[in-house]
Design a protein around this motif. Structure first.
Motif, short mmCIF file in Angstrom:
data_model
loop_
_atom_site.label_atom_id
_atom_site.label_comp_id
_atom_site.label_asym_id
_atom_site.label_seq_id
_atom_site.Cartn_x
_atom_site.Cartn_y
_atom_site.Cartn_z
N ASN A 149 0.79 -1.22 0.00
CA ASN A 149 0.00 0.00 0.00
C ASN A 149 0.83 1.28 0.00
O ASN A 149 0.35 2.34 0.36
CB ASN A 149 -0.97 0.01 1.18
CG ASN A 149 -0.26 -0.02 2.53
OD1 ASN A 149 0.90 -0.40 2.62
ND2 ASN A 149 -0.97 0.35 3.59
N TYR A 150 2.07 1.20 -0.46
CA TYR A 150 2.90 2.39 -0.66
C TYR A 150 2.81 2.82 -2.12
O TYR A 150 2.99 2.01 -3.04
CB TYR A 150 4.36 2.11 -0.30
CG TYR A 150 4.61 2.06 1.19
CD1 TYR A 150 5.08 3.18 1.87
CD2 TYR A 150 4.37 0.90 1.92
CE1 TYR A 150 5.31 3.14 3.24
CE2 TYR A 150 4.60 0.85 3.28
CZ TYR A 150 5.06 1.98 3.94
OH TYR A 150 5.28 1.94 5.29
N GLY A 151 2.57 4.10 -2.34
CA GLY A 151 2.48 4.62 -3.69
C GLY A 151 3.84 4.66 -4.37
O GLY A 151 4.84 5.09 -3.78
N ARG A 152 3.89 4.21 -5.61
CA ARG A 152 5.13 4.22 -6.40
C ARG A 152 5.08 5.33 -7.43
O ARG A 152 4.03 5.63 -8.00
CB ARG A 152 5.33 2.88 -7.12
CG ARG A 152 5.36 1.63 -6.25
CD ARG A 152 6.40 1.70 -5.16
NE ARG A 152 6.80 0.40 -4.68
CZ ARG A 152 6.17 -0.32 -3.75
NH1 ARG A 152 5.06 0.16 -3.22
NH2 ARG A 152 6.62 -1.49 -3.35
N THR A 153 6.23 5.94 -7.71
CA THR A 153 6.38 6.90 -8.79
C THR A 153 7.47 6.41 -9.72
O THR A 153 8.60 6.18 -9.29
CB THR A 153 6.74 8.30 -8.25
OG1 THR A 153 5.67 8.77 -7.43
CG2 THR A 153 6.94 9.28 -9.39
N ILE A 154 7.13 6.23 -10.98
CA ILE A 154 8.06 5.73 -11.99
C ILE A 154 8.13 6.75 -13.12
O ILE A 154 7.09 7.18 -13.64
CB ILE A 154 7.61 4.37 -12.55
CG1 ILE A 154 7.51 3.33 -11.43
CG2 ILE A 154 8.56 3.89 -13.65
CD1 ILE A 154 6.82 2.05 -11.84
N THR A 155 9.34 7.14 -13.49
CA THR A 155 9.55 8.07 -14.59
C THR A 155 10.34 7.38 -15.68
O THR A 155 11.41 6.81 -15.41
CB THR A 155 10.30 9.33 -14.13
OG1 THR A 155 9.53 9.98 -13.11
CG2 THR A 155 10.51 10.30 -15.28
#
Length: 208
Positions: free
Chosen positions: A19-25
């Motif tokens: 339940n941790y939000g991921r940020t992928i670029t």
């Protein structure tokens, strides 16, 4: 951050497993080949693991930022929804941001592709275009909510971030075989177009 192109040739790339939000670029192009797939974890997302809904000022759920082109020849699901639900926001989803401010970007859909929300940030005017095309009808789905944002109601200042389509800079061109069943729900605004931006319907079937 992927400082170049990212290709999924075979197997599944899953975004999120708790339940941790991921940020992928991805600075370059993102390509999913015919034996590849992208899925989104089924757990509801929070930023710090303490709650089941989170907002980081830009999105609800995971974030995928693309600065190049996106091609799907396989199977992609940025949401776990089985069907559209225009009145409900989900958090076990991946929001896709297109952010190249110096050139056009192309979304080429040759396989099943379920978007939850698309957010476009391509500069301060409509010069640069996000082109979205599909090889066949039914391959493209935009499944995020179309409710909760009303330009005449100041209490909804953050709800815009949960909408299915937000154009904050640039032009979005919807081409062949793109079908969007509704961009509004129950009289509420279900999309966001900032001043100076453009939504170009070029062969698509869109119900406003």
């Amino acid at each position: 951050t992927v400082n170049g192109d990212f290709a999924i040739n075979r197997g599944t790339f899953q975004i999120g497993n708790n339940n941790y939000g991921r940020t992928i670029t991805v600075v370059g192009d993102l390509t999913v080949e015919s034996a590849g797939s992208i899925t989104t974890g089924t757990t509801n997302v929070s930023r710090d693991g303490s709650t089941h809904t989170f907002t980081n000022g830009t999105h609800n759920g995971h974030k995928l930022e693309l600065q190049g082109n996106f091609t799907n020849n396989g199977n992609v699901s940025f949401t776990n929804q089985a069907a559209e639900n225009y009145g409900t926001a989900y958090s076990n989803v991946t929001n896709v941001f297109f952010t190249n401010t110096t050139g056009d970007q192309n979304v080429t859909i040759n396989g099943p592709t379920k978007f939850y929300s698309i957010r476009v940030q391509k500069g301060s005017d409509q010069t640069h275009t996000l082109n979205i095309d599909a090889a066949a009808e039914g391959q493209f789905q935009l499944m995020g909510p179309r409710t909760g944002w009303n330009y005449g109601n100041s209490t909804h200042t953050s709800s815009q971030y949960f909408l299915a389509l937000a154009i904050e800079g640039g032009t979005v061109r919807l081409g062949s075989h793109i079908k969007i069943g509704a961009l509004m729900n129950d009289g509420n605004y279900g999309y966001k177009l900032d001043e100076g931006t453009c939504l170009w319907i070029d062969g698509a079937d869109v119900t406003v």
